[in-house]
Write an enzyme that holds these catalytic residues in place. Structure first.
Site, PDB file in Angstrom:
ATOM      1  N   HIS A   3     -18.902 -10.648 -22.434  1.00  8.30           N
ATOM      2  CA  HIS A   3     -18.921  -9.279 -23.578  1.00  8.30           C
ATOM      3  C   HIS A   3     -17.839  -8.297 -23.454  1.00  8.30           C
ATOM      4  O   HIS A   3     -17.130  -8.048 -24.545  1.00  8.30           O
ATOM      5  CB  HIS A   3     -20.165  -8.611 -23.531  1.00  8.30           C
ATOM      6  CG  HIS A   3     -21.498  -9.719 -23.853  1.00  8.30           C
ATOM      7  ND1 HIS A   3     -22.810  -9.083 -23.719  1.00  8.30           N
ATOM      8  CD2 HIS A   3     -21.413 -10.886 -24.219  1.00  8.30           C
ATOM      9  CE1 HIS A   3     -23.680 -10.206 -24.163  1.00  8.30           C
ATOM     10  NE2 HIS A   3     -22.815 -11.177 -24.359  1.00  8.30           N
ATOM     11  N   HIS A 162     -23.089 -13.486 -32.604  1.00  8.66           N
ATOM     12  CA  HIS A 162     -23.281 -13.463 -31.300  1.00  8.66           C
ATOM     13  C   HIS A 162     -22.164 -14.384 -30.543  1.00  8.66           C
ATOM     14  O   HIS A 162     -21.701 -14.312 -29.757  1.00  8.66           O
ATOM     15  CB  HIS A 162     -24.392 -13.040 -30.752  1.00  8.66           C
ATOM     16  CG  HIS A 162     -24.225 -12.750 -29.238  1.00  8.66           C
ATOM     17  ND1 HIS A 162     -23.846 -11.596 -28.666  1.00  8.66           N
ATOM     18  CD2 HIS A 162     -24.648 -13.443 -28.198  1.00  8.66           C
ATOM     19  CE1 HIS A 162     -23.963 -11.715 -27.264  1.00  8.66           C
ATOM     20  NE2 HIS A 162     -24.338 -12.707 -26.952  1.00  8.66           N
ATOM     21  N   ASP A 166     -19.429 -14.566 -28.069  1.00  7.99           N
ATOM     22  CA  ASP A 166     -19.295 -15.380 -26.482  1.00  7.99           C
ATOM     23  C   ASP A 166     -18.276 -16.265 -26.771  1.00  7.99           C
ATOM     24  O   ASP A 166     -17.407 -16.465 -25.585  1.00  7.99           O
ATOM     25  CB  ASP A 166     -20.586 -16.049 -26.529  1.00  7.99           C
ATOM     26  CG  ASP A 166     -21.608 -15.291 -26.329  1.00  7.99           C
ATOM     27  OD1 ASP A 166     -21.560 -14.096 -25.474  1.00  7.99           O
ATOM     28  OD2 ASP A 166     -22.692 -16.001 -26.165  1.00  7.99           O
ATOM     29  N   HIS A 189     -21.649 -21.933 -23.859  1.00  9.33           N
ATOM     30  CA  HIS A 189     -20.554 -21.696 -22.895  1.00  9.33           C
ATOM     31  C   HIS A 189     -19.808 -22.822 -22.379  1.00  9.33           C
ATOM     32  O   HIS A 189     -18.610 -22.806 -21.995  1.00  9.33           O
ATOM     33  CB  HIS A 189     -20.988 -20.651 -21.757  1.00  9.33           C
ATOM     34  CG  HIS A 189     -21.327 -19.310 -21.920  1.00  9.33           C
ATOM     35  ND1 HIS A 189     -20.194 -18.446 -22.536  1.00  9.33           N
ATOM     36  CD2 HIS A 189     -22.619 -18.419 -22.095  1.00  9.33           C
ATOM     37  CE1 HIS A 189     -20.923 -17.247 -23.034  1.00  9.33           C
ATOM     38  NE2 HIS A 189     -22.288 -17.453 -22.566  1.00  9.33           N
TER      39      HIS A 189
END
Length: 211
Positions: A3, A162, A166, A189
C-alpha cells in the site's frame, strides 16, 4: 508494504528513504490514501536525472489456470485493466472491471482510497493462522453474502480497485518504471510478483553490454 509502495509509485515518487519503528507498515484505513496524503503534504521534489524506464516490447503472459496477467507494449506509460470475478456471487453487481491510466490524479481520485477486502468465511481461517491481527470491519471490507459487514463501500467496484492498488504496489519492485498495458484477471500478489520477476529478468538482459 504494497500500500505504501503503491502510494509512492502512484505519485511518481521513486527516490525516498523510509525509516520505521515497527516490524511492518501501519494498516491505517486499509487503503493507500493516507500514505498518499502524507507524501503530498510533505512535498515532492523534481530531480535532474532522467527516470529509468523500460518499454515492454513484446507480450509477456503469466497464467496459472485460474489467474492471468498479460503485459502488452504500450509506450504512453502504465495502463491497467483488471477483472475480478464475483467470488461465487459475493460481490455486489457481479464481476468487476476497472481500467486506469496511472497518473497522479487518477491514482488519488480512483485507486488510492480503495480498501482491502475478504470474504466473511475467510476471517476465522486467517485468524487461526495468526494473520490479519490489525484488521477490523472498518479497515477491511468483509463480504458476507452480498452485504459488507459494518461498513459502506467507497466505490461499487472497490474490491477490483484495491486489486489495482496492490498491483501498482507490487510493480514498484521492478528495477525500472514500466511502460506497458497490463491486463489482469483475478490475480493476486503471487501472479503479480511472477510478472515482476520476469520483467526484471528482461530488464537485466536489455542492459547488458552489447559487444
Amino acid at each position: 508494504t504494497e500500500h505504501f509502495l503503491a502510494a509512492a509509485a502512484g505519485l511518481g515518487l521513486d527516490n525516498v528513504v523510509v525509516e520505521m519503528s515497527a516490524v511492518e507498515m501501519p494498516g491505517l484505513d486499509g487503503s493507500a490514501i493516507q500514505f498518499a496524503d502524507v507524501l503530498r503534504a510533505a512535498g515532492l521534489i523534481e530531480q535532474g536525472p532522467a527516470r529509468a524506464t523500460y518499454d515492454v516490447s513484446e507480450t509477456i503472459a503469466i497464467d496459472d489456470g485460474k489467474s492471468t496477467i498479460v503485459a502488452l507494449p504500450y509506450k504512453q506509460g502504465l495502463k491497467i485493466t483488471y477483472t475480478l470475478d464475483d467470488h461465487g456471487g459475493a460481490l455486489n453487481g457481479g464481476a468487476q472491471v476497472v481500467e486506469v491510466e496511472l497518473t497522479e490524479d487518477n491514482f488519488v481520485r480512483h485507486i488510492a482510497s480503495a480498501r482491502t477486502f475478504c470474504m466473511a468465511k475467510e476471517v476465522e481461517m486467517l485468524r487461526a493462522l495468526g494473520l490479519g491481527k490489525g484488521a477490523t470491519y472498518q479497515n477491511t471490507c468483509v463480504y458476507d453474502g452480498t452485504r459488507v459487514i459494518d461498513n459502506e463501500l467507497r466505490f461499487k467496484d472497490e474490491a477490483a480497485r484495491h486489486k489495482v492498488l496492490d498491483l501498482i504496489g507490487d510493480l514498484a519492485m521492478c528495477t525500472r518504471r514500466i511502460n506497458a498495458h497490463l491486463i489482469a484477471v483475478r490475480t493476486g500478489h503471487r501472479e503479480n510478483m511472477a510478472l515482476v520477476q520476469e520483467l526484471n529478468r528482461r530488464i537485466e538482459r536489455s542492459e547488458r553490454p552489447k559487444f
